[in-house]
Design a protein around this motif. Sequence first.
Motif, PDB file in Angstrom:
ATOM      1  N   MET A   1       0.823  -1.202   0.000  1.00  0.00           N
ATOM      2  CA  MET A   1       0.000   0.000   0.000  1.00  0.00           C
ATOM      3  C   MET A   1       0.863   1.260   0.000  1.00  0.00           C
ATOM      4  N   ARG A   2       1.946   1.201   0.774  1.00  0.00           N
ATOM      5  CA  ARG A   2       2.798   2.383   0.818  1.00  0.00           C
ATOM      6  C   ARG A   2       3.510   2.587  -0.509  1.00  0.00           C
ATOM      7  N   ALA A   3       3.898   1.477  -1.148  1.00  0.00           N
ATOM      8  CA  ALA A   3       4.548   1.584  -2.449  1.00  0.00           C
ATOM      9  C   ALA A   3       3.603   2.234  -3.463  1.00  0.00           C
ATOM     10  N   ALA A   4       2.306   1.879  -3.384  1.00  0.00           N
ATOM     11  CA  ALA A   4       1.323   2.464  -4.292  1.00  0.00           C
ATOM     12  C   ALA A   4       1.174   3.962  -4.031  1.00  0.00           C
ATOM     13  N   MET A   5       1.154   4.353  -2.756  1.00  0.00           N
ATOM     14  CA  MET A   5       1.034   5.773  -2.422  1.00  0.00           C
ATOM     15  C   MET A   5       2.263   6.554  -2.876  1.00  0.00           C
ATOM     16  N   THR A   6       3.441   5.965  -2.645  1.00  0.00           N
ATOM     17  CA  THR A   6       4.673   6.628  -3.051  1.00  0.00           C
ATOM     18  C   THR A   6       4.706   6.846  -4.560  1.00  0.00           C
ATOM     19  N   TYR A   7       4.267   5.819  -5.297  1.00  0.00           N
ATOM     20  CA  TYR A   7       4.236   5.922  -6.760  1.00  0.00           C
ATOM     21  C   TYR A   7       3.226   6.987  -7.207  1.00  0.00           C
ATOM     22  N   ALA A   8       2.038   6.979  -6.581  1.00  0.00           N
ATOM     23  CA  ALA A   8       0.986   7.922  -6.979  1.00  0.00           C
ATOM     24  C   ALA A   8       1.413   9.365  -6.741  1.00  0.00           C
ATOM     25  N   PHE A   9       1.925   9.639  -5.549  1.00  0.00           N
ATOM     26  CA  PHE A   9       2.364  10.999  -5.249  1.00  0.00           C
ATOM     27  C   PHE A   9       3.589  11.389  -6.083  1.00  0.00           C
ATOM     28  N   GLY A  10       4.524  10.428  -6.231  1.00  0.00           N
ATOM     29  CA  GLY A  10       5.781  10.743  -6.912  1.00  0.00           C
ATOM     30  C   GLY A  10       5.677  10.854  -8.413  1.00  0.00           C
ATOM     31  N   ARG A  11       5.006   9.879  -9.061  1.00  0.00           N
ATOM     32  CA  ARG A  11       4.951   9.839 -10.514  1.00  0.00           C
ATOM     33  C   ARG A  11       3.699  10.523 -11.071  1.00  0.00           C
ATOM     34  N   ILE A  12       2.542  10.129 -10.568  1.00  0.00           N
ATOM     35  CA  ILE A  12       1.293  10.661 -11.124  1.00  0.00           C
ATOM     36  C   ILE A  12       1.121  12.144 -10.799  1.00  0.00           C
ATOM     37  N   HIS A  13       1.422  12.524  -9.550  1.00  0.00           N
ATOM     38  CA  HIS A  13       1.265  13.925  -9.141  1.00  0.00           C
ATOM     39  C   HIS A  13       2.570  14.713  -9.232  1.00  0.00           C
ATOM     40  N   GLY A  14       3.648  14.040  -9.671  1.00  0.00           N
ATOM     41  CA  GLY A  14       4.903  14.738  -9.922  1.00  0.00           C
ATOM     42  C   GLY A  14       5.606  15.303  -8.707  1.00  0.00           C
ATOM     43  N   LEU A  15       5.434  14.670  -7.541  1.00  0.00           N
ATOM     44  CA  LEU A  15       6.069  15.174  -6.318  1.00  0.00           C
ATOM     45  C   LEU A  15       7.436  14.551  -6.059  1.00  0.00           C
ATOM     46  N   GLY A  16       7.833  13.591  -6.876  1.00  0.00           N
ATOM     47  CA  GLY A  16       9.161  12.995  -6.726  1.00  0.00           C
ATOM     48  C   GLY A  16       9.269  12.103  -5.509  1.00  0.00           C
ATOM     49  N   SER A  17      10.507  11.825  -5.103  1.00  0.00           N
ATOM     50  CA  SER A  17      10.756  10.928  -3.965  1.00  0.00           C
ATOM     51  C   SER A  17      11.425  11.644  -2.799  1.00  0.00           C
ATOM     52  N   LEU A  18      11.430  12.972  -2.825  1.00  0.00           N
ATOM     53  CA  LEU A  18      12.034  13.747  -1.745  1.00  0.00           C
ATOM     54  C   LEU A  18      11.226  13.576  -0.458  1.00  0.00           C
ATOM     55  N   THR A  19      11.914  13.499   0.661  1.00  0.00           N
ATOM     56  CA  THR A  19      11.244  13.329   1.947  1.00  0.00           C
ATOM     57  C   THR A  19      10.267  14.471   2.219  1.00  0.00           C
ATOM     58  N   TRP A  20       9.110  14.150   2.738  1.00  0.00           N
ATOM     59  CA  TRP A  20       8.081  15.127   3.088  1.00  0.00           C
ATOM     60  C   TRP A  20       8.604  16.030   4.213  1.00  0.00           C
ATOM     61  N   HIS A  21       8.712  17.330   3.959  1.00  0.00           N
ATOM     62  CA  HIS A  21       9.278  18.241   4.950  1.00  0.00           C
ATOM     63  C   HIS A  21       8.757  19.663   4.733  1.00  0.00           C
ATOM     64  N   LYS A  22       9.024  20.503   5.681  1.00  0.00           N
ATOM     65  CA  LYS A  22       8.609  21.902   5.605  1.00  0.00           C
ATOM     66  C   LYS A  22       9.713  22.726   4.961  1.00  0.00           C
ATOM     67  N   SER A  23       9.356  23.448   3.907  1.00  0.00           N
ATOM     68  CA  SER A  23      10.330  24.254   3.192  1.00  0.00           C
ATOM     69  C   SER A  23      10.747  25.461   4.035  1.00  0.00           C
ATOM     70  N   GLU A  24      12.072  25.695   4.106  1.00  0.00           N
ATOM     71  CA  GLU A  24      12.578  26.850   4.839  1.00  0.00           C
ATOM     72  C   GLU A  24      12.331  28.149   4.089  1.00  0.00           C
TER      73      GLU A  24
END
Length: 284
Positions: A1-24
């Motif tokens: 399930m996590r692999a599917a979420m990672t793929y969806a956010f990273g590839r389909i929505h174009g968010l990549g594989s960068l760790t989820w964090h708050k931008s400075e």
Amino acid sequence: MRAAMTYAFGRIHGLGSLTWHKSEVSGRMVGNPSVSDTVAIYMTSLRRRKEIIRDLYNHNHQPGVGDIKSYTPGKRSAPKKDHEWAGGRARRLLQCAYVLAFLYIEFVSPTCVKLTLPFCKTHQFGNVQPFYLYLLPEPLAYLCPVRALAEWLEVLEAAGVYEGYLFRKVGASDRISVDNEHMTSETFLEMFRNNLVDIRIFPAPYGTHSFRRGGCQWLYTTCRWGLRRICDWGGWSTDFSSMTIVKYLISYADDSQEKREDFMNPNRAPSVKCYTCGRSCHCI
């Protein structure tokens, strides 16, 4: 399930594989939400797989915890101690299930068991290669499938059960079902998590799939099996273009088992001694 979420956010929505964090810069959350520390807490596998199985084995065989007692009807109002959620029979069932997740069993010899699946994910119409499991040395009794199976079959024999389901329903009073009622996966998961609480491990991140990942990582890191050998044993495809096997070996949730400064250190302390060959080096 996590692999599917990672793929969806990273590839389909174009968010990549960068760790989820708050931008400075913008102060907004950026990166892949699936690749976050919070999600990792809930996706922890049995990274201390061998140690956890050992602790469960030791706890389930403690005097007063794993004793098999004569059946006596209990009172619903009687207070119970924390470890009394299961008796000795249920704990032997669990220990056997921890190391045996198969269906058809054949005794090849007193020290070898042959296990065969009627089908699996990669062979849905049968023709699954059998698994040969052998008696392990005494120090590895907590991982030994032959010992676990023998203990559970002894319990079934004492209950007068000689055919039908291997993993049966166990009642609240540690009474084994003689009506061929099988244990459901939901019941097993609940008992497994109760058993983790026994040894003071937070149970929420663990599921039945943890055994698959934990066993795969144990063969790779502790037994030093190669990828092809693991694929041959597990029945996985050796077409490494899909990299399915890597998902079992490497995860965002895993912790490094070595200190960074020890990777190339020839003078680091030896590892746990192998009971078969006596080796304890890290073999740089």
